[in-house]
Design an enzyme around this catalytic site. Sequence first.
Site, mmCIF file in Angstrom:
data_model
loop_
_atom_site.group_PDB
_atom_site.id
_atom_site.type_symbol
_atom_site.label_atom_id
_atom_site.label_comp_id
_atom_site.label_asym_id
_atom_site.label_seq_id
_atom_site.Cartn_x
_atom_site.Cartn_y
_atom_site.Cartn_z
ATOM 1 N N ASN A 6 -9.875 0.037 -0.030
ATOM 2 C CA ASN A 6 -8.709 0.464 0.465
ATOM 3 C C ASN A 6 -8.160 -0.136 -1.137
ATOM 4 O O ASN A 6 -7.964 -1.777 -1.082
ATOM 5 C CB ASN A 6 -7.925 0.263 2.016
ATOM 6 C CG ASN A 6 -6.519 -0.547 1.282
ATOM 7 O OD1 ASN A 6 -5.676 -0.038 0.860
ATOM 8 N ND2 ASN A 6 -6.213 -0.885 2.516
ATOM 9 N N CYS A 13 0.899 -1.552 -0.130
ATOM 10 C CA CYS A 13 0.107 0.114 0.229
ATOM 11 C C CYS A 13 0.681 0.995 0.399
ATOM 12 O O CYS A 13 0.661 2.073 -0.308
ATOM 13 C CB CYS A 13 -0.504 -0.146 1.380
ATOM 14 S SG CYS A 13 -2.142 -1.114 0.969
ATOM 15 N N HIS A 52 -3.434 7.493 2.954
ATOM 16 C CA HIS A 52 -3.581 6.553 2.513
ATOM 17 C C HIS A 52 -4.960 5.415 3.909
ATOM 18 O O HIS A 52 -5.552 6.347 4.586
ATOM 19 C CB HIS A 52 -2.963 5.675 3.057
ATOM 20 C CG HIS A 52 -3.080 3.724 3.118
ATOM 21 N ND1 HIS A 52 -3.312 3.384 1.225
ATOM 22 C CD2 HIS A 52 -3.014 2.894 3.208
ATOM 23 C CE1 HIS A 52 -4.232 1.981 1.308
ATOM 24 N NE2 HIS A 52 -3.388 1.649 1.938
HETATM 25 N N1 COA Z 1 -18.098 -7.772 11.202
HETATM 26 C C1 COA Z 1 -19.178 -7.994 12.237
HETATM 27 N N2 COA Z 1 -17.624 -8.162 13.029
HETATM 28 C C2 COA Z 1 -16.709 -8.521 12.826
HETATM 29 C C3 COA Z 1 -16.473 -8.689 11.270
HETATM 30 C C4 COA Z 1 -16.558 -8.053 10.359
HETATM 31 N N3 COA Z 1 -16.394 -7.464 9.335
HETATM 32 N N4 COA Z 1 -14.451 -8.408 11.218
HETATM 33 C C5 COA Z 1 -13.946 -8.857 12.201
HETATM 34 N N5 COA Z 1 -15.721 -8.495 13.012
HETATM 35 C C6 COA Z 1 -15.830 -8.894 14.853
HETATM 36 C C7 COA Z 1 -14.507 -10.109 15.364
HETATM 37 O O1 COA Z 1 -14.614 -11.497 14.936
HETATM 38 C C8 COA Z 1 -14.317 -9.474 16.930
HETATM 39 O O2 COA Z 1 -15.601 -9.927 17.933
HETATM 40 P P1 COA Z 1 -15.257 -11.206 19.405
HETATM 41 O O3 COA Z 1 -14.991 -9.694 19.440
HETATM 42 O O4 COA Z 1 -16.205 -11.977 18.652
HETATM 43 O O5 COA Z 1 -13.630 -12.264 18.346
HETATM 44 C C9 COA Z 1 -15.042 -8.112 16.492
HETATM 45 O O6 COA Z 1 -15.274 -7.861 15.636
HETATM 46 C C10 COA Z 1 -13.402 -6.781 17.120
HETATM 47 O O7 COA Z 1 -12.912 -6.993 16.223
HETATM 48 P P2 COA Z 1 -11.553 -6.538 16.398
HETATM 49 O O8 COA Z 1 -10.838 -7.140 14.840
HETATM 50 O O9 COA Z 1 -10.779 -6.521 17.222
HETATM 51 O O10 COA Z 1 -12.101 -5.215 15.728
HETATM 52 P P3 COA Z 1 -11.230 -4.238 14.823
HETATM 53 O O11 COA Z 1 -11.830 -2.988 15.376
HETATM 54 O O12 COA Z 1 -9.504 -4.013 15.397
HETATM 55 O O13 COA Z 1 -10.674 -3.745 13.619
HETATM 56 C C11 COA Z 1 -10.263 -4.308 11.765
HETATM 57 C C12 COA Z 1 -10.609 -4.318 11.862
HETATM 58 C C13 COA Z 1 -9.832 -5.657 10.481
HETATM 59 C C14 COA Z 1 -11.352 -3.357 11.012
HETATM 60 C C15 COA Z 1 -9.261 -3.125 12.264
HETATM 61 O O14 COA Z 1 -8.727 -3.902 12.717
HETATM 62 C C16 COA Z 1 -8.127 -2.858 10.635
HETATM 63 O O15 COA Z 1 -8.550 -2.036 10.496
HETATM 64 N N6 COA Z 1 -6.983 -2.998 10.773
HETATM 65 C C17 COA Z 1 -6.696 -2.770 9.935
HETATM 66 C C18 COA Z 1 -6.469 -2.662 8.692
HETATM 67 C C19 COA Z 1 -5.220 -2.473 7.286
HETATM 68 O O16 COA Z 1 -5.610 -1.077 8.215
HETATM 69 N N7 COA Z 1 -5.116 -2.926 6.488
HETATM 70 C C20 COA Z 1 -4.344 -2.727 5.058
HETATM 71 C C21 COA Z 1 -2.761 -2.406 6.151
HETATM 72 S S1 COA Z 1 -2.011 -1.631 4.241
#
Ligand code: COA
Length: 334
Positions: free
Chosen positions: A282, A113, A252
């Site tokens: 993204n 990215c 980004h």
């Molecule tokens: N829909 C519903 N629930 C979801 C879900 C979805 N699409 N994806 C994850 N969950 C759930 C998880 O299973 C978890 O449930 P649990 O508490 O029962 O285990 C809960 O939501 C929280 O998950 P978590 O991973 O802690 O959520 P988060 O707030 O960290 O959000 C992302 C997850 C992926 C959105 C976030 O971590 C993120 O954006 N990370 C960076 C990603 C990124 O920038 N990537 C590209 C880099 S270039």
Amino acid sequence: MPMYAHIVGVGSYLPERILSNTDLERMVDTNDEWIVSRTGIQERHLAADDEATSDLAALAGERALVSSGISKADVDLIIVATSTPDMLFPSTACLAQKKMGLTCPAYDINAACTGFVYALQAAVASIESGRTRTVLVIGADALTRYVDFTDRGTCVLFGDGAGAVVLQAGAEPGVRGIVLGADGSGADMLKVPAGGSAAPATVERIEAHDHYLKMSGNEVFKFAVRVVPRVTTEALEASGMSIEELDWLVPHQANQRIIDAAAERLGMPSERVFSNIARTGNTSAATIPLALDELYTSGRLAVGNTMALVAFGAGLTWGAAVITWTLPHANKED
Ligand code: COA
């Protein structure tokens, strides 16, 4: 007289097909409210079955060339930033070169990215050294080809697209400071484990979904919130500028919460922070040139505006560039 690189053309392409959060609700256990509140994303674009990354790249590149008014014969180099090449080789840049009807040297850069900022650095270095005069830099990715549409933790985040700029030598600055970084010790946080030389494609690996993107979302989130303010500040220092002098922060587009947290840490008011993540998701190396084209086309950029472009991604990689806009406004929608 010092030689600078500056942007003389910009263009982008988003595939027609749209995947909404409601569509995703039918595919995995998720819902619109969760996706919007945790990421800011409402919909993303998907490449058509017969569209590859080089198609997206070529369309964005063509549009950037048209906006520059520069003839194809005058392009000295094409650099395509992508981590989703059409195939391992030839490079996506060579495939896009053919599709655009160009004849100059062409190569890919893979910094995930952060690829567009890395490619910008390569283009600027080439122009400032006098080795090239006109360089087409394209960020293009079709990450949905590598997304596991059974994994709700990742499949809601990504979309496809491409953006491009034409850079040319000039006496006025243009691209000012660029700072890049990488830390391979974070390689496991975000990767496509199989399909490369470490784990060639086998039936077992494909059945185990190892040829799809794997991500430790929380770890990447924390890394991003730390690195974006830091590298933006470093690029401002390298340019002899302060955050108050910026007209735009162009981050980004990975997660609206990352954008908001980074902007707050930098003290950048939200009305000067670009975001289109709600409509694109993204798009990896394409997010920043897509943003530039949208800002330009919508008339929000004026000659003399200064902005910081900042990205992070797999590798881990990160980078920021401070740029003064030099392309006069032409309302392409007229
Ligand atoms: N829909 C519903 N629930 C979801 C879900 C979805 N699409 N994806 C994850 N969950 C759930 C998880 O299973 C978890 O449930 P649990 O508490 O029962 O285990 C809960 O939501 C929280 O998950 P978590 O991973 O802690 O959520 P988060 O707030 O960290 O959000 C992302 C997850 C992926 C959105 C976030 O971590 C993120 O954006 N990370 C960076 C990603 C990124 O920038 N990537 C590209 C880099 S270039």
